[in-house]
Design a protein around this motif. Structure first.
Motif, mmCIF file in Angstrom:
data_model
loop_
_atom_site.group_PDB
_atom_site.id
_atom_site.type_symbol
_atom_site.label_atom_id
_atom_site.label_comp_id
_atom_site.label_asym_id
_atom_site.label_seq_id
_atom_site.Cartn_x
_atom_site.Cartn_y
_atom_site.Cartn_z
ATOM 1 N N GLU A 84 -7.999 -44.169 -23.556
ATOM 2 C CA GLU A 84 -7.887 -43.777 -24.958
ATOM 3 C C GLU A 84 -9.128 -42.976 -25.332
ATOM 4 O OE1 GLU A 84 -7.948 -46.718 -28.425
ATOM 5 O OE2 GLU A 84 -5.826 -46.627 -27.880
ATOM 6 N N GLY A 85 -8.918 -41.769 -25.853
ATOM 7 C CA GLY A 85 -10.040 -40.928 -26.240
ATOM 8 C C GLY A 85 -10.293 -39.815 -25.241
ATOM 9 N N ILE A 86 -11.193 -38.914 -25.596
ATOM 10 C CA ILE A 86 -11.606 -37.801 -24.742
ATOM 11 C C ILE A 86 -13.009 -38.100 -24.228
ATOM 12 C CG2 ILE A 86 -11.989 -35.317 -24.579
ATOM 13 C CD1 ILE A 86 -9.111 -36.041 -25.243
ATOM 14 N N THR A 88 -16.764 -37.962 -23.022
ATOM 15 C CA THR A 88 -17.888 -37.047 -23.190
ATOM 16 C C THR A 88 -18.664 -36.970 -21.874
ATOM 17 O OG1 THR A 88 -19.421 -38.792 -23.876
ATOM 18 C CG2 THR A 88 -18.106 -37.731 -25.612
ATOM 19 N N GLN A 91 -20.548 -40.213 -21.394
ATOM 20 C CA GLN A 91 -19.738 -41.337 -20.929
ATOM 21 C C GLN A 91 -19.450 -41.234 -19.428
ATOM 22 O OE1 GLN A 91 -16.646 -40.673 -23.886
ATOM 23 N NE2 GLN A 91 -16.971 -42.726 -24.743
ATOM 24 N N HIS A 113 -12.866 -35.951 -14.911
ATOM 25 C CA HIS A 113 -11.930 -35.873 -16.026
ATOM 26 C C HIS A 113 -10.872 -34.840 -15.642
ATOM 27 C CE1 HIS A 113 -11.174 -34.500 -20.466
ATOM 28 N NE2 HIS A 113 -10.201 -35.258 -20.000
ATOM 29 N N VAL A 136 -4.913 -40.814 -32.002
ATOM 30 C CA VAL A 136 -5.931 -40.963 -30.957
ATOM 31 C C VAL A 136 -5.430 -40.316 -29.669
ATOM 32 C CG1 VAL A 136 -7.332 -42.582 -29.625
ATOM 33 C CG2 VAL A 136 -6.706 -43.130 -31.989
ATOM 34 N N ASP A 138 -5.369 -39.204 -25.606
ATOM 35 C CA ASP A 138 -5.687 -39.938 -24.387
ATOM 36 C C ASP A 138 -6.039 -38.945 -23.287
ATOM 37 O OD1 ASP A 138 -3.143 -39.369 -22.742
ATOM 38 O OD2 ASP A 138 -2.316 -40.200 -24.590
ATOM 39 N N SER A 139 -6.661 -39.450 -22.229
ATOM 40 C CA SER A 139 -7.137 -38.606 -21.143
ATOM 41 C C SER A 139 -6.929 -39.307 -19.815
ATOM 42 C CB SER A 139 -8.646 -38.318 -21.304
ATOM 43 O OG SER A 139 -8.959 -37.839 -22.572
ATOM 44 N N GLY A 161 -16.697 -47.094 -23.875
ATOM 45 C CA GLY A 161 -15.948 -46.687 -25.058
ATOM 46 C C GLY A 161 -14.661 -45.953 -24.785
ATOM 47 N N LEU A 162 -14.090 -46.164 -23.565
ATOM 48 C CA LEU A 162 -12.832 -45.519 -23.204
ATOM 49 C C LEU A 162 -11.845 -46.598 -22.732
ATOM 50 C CD1 LEU A 162 -14.374 -42.573 -21.135
ATOM 51 C CD2 LEU A 162 -13.330 -42.379 -23.416
#
Length: 201
Positions: A84-86, A88, A91, A113, A136, A138-139, A161-162
């Motif tokens: 969940e999320g992109i 960085t 991260q 990624h 939200v 996702d990736s 945080g993912l």
């Protein structure tokens, strides 16, 4: 000649032949009747992808407790991780350096990624589908680890945080899932070269 089985384990199937106490998840006996097979490296019931089985104790030990590779590290396990999320750059760098979990710091991981088009295989629809939140994104990450802490990949991505939405194991000890369909398996006979790669003379 020793052999092993590469199995594309579906979501909701345990890495054991007997049913669990509450019958929540299907056992491996749903797919295999050969009682001599043993799992070489478990995979959570809620994770998917490559599960290796073998009736050869030496092969099982070489996969679950592999000798160190030439660069001083164990052979890796690679996962495709939908988060969940992109992510960085920071991260991703945290994952590469290792993160501190309750049971200690993880070894440095390799991580990329990827877009869905860059994944090494076509994806199948998971049953049940992952939860989606419209607001939200996702990736996908391709993450290789060199140890086996409990639910390690999920805890690593959550730590930075993912949160993990879907987890597919792509490769173990040089064996890849390839184009196996969900619930499909193939038997692989191990030649001398492959045995040497596993540290078996």
């Amino acid at each position: 000649m020793p052999s092993l089985v590469l199995f594309n384990k579906p979501y909701g199937v345990q890495s054991q032949f007997s049913k669990d106490a509450n019958n929540k998840f299907a056992p491996l006996s749903t797919f295999f009747s050969d009682k001599s097979l043993r799992v070489a490296g478990r995979l959570d019931a809620t994770s998917e992808g490559l599960l290796i089985l073998t009736s050869d104790g030496q092969v099982n030990k070489a996969i679950t407790h592999p000798p160190r590779a030439n660069d001083g590290r164990k052979q890796g396990k690679t996962y495709l991780v939908q988060v969940e999320g992109i992510p960085t750059t920071a991260q991703l760098e945290q994952l590469r350096q290792g993160v501190m979990l309750k049971d200690g710091k993880t070894l440095p991981a390799e991580v990329q990624h990827l877009s869905e088009d860059e994944l090494p295989m076509p994806l199948w629809q998971r049953d049940p589908p992952i939860r989606e939140r419209k607001n939200v994104p996702d990736s996908w990450l391709m993450l290789t680890i060199y140890e086996g802490k409990n639910r390690q990949v999920r805890r690593m991505t959550a730590h930075v945080g993912l949160p993990c939405l879907r987890l597919i194991r792509w490769s173990v000890a040089g064996f890849e899932l390839g184009n196996l369909g969900v619930g499909e398996f193939v038997r692989v006979h191990l030649n001398k070269k492959r045995l040497r790669q596993l540290g078996i003379d």
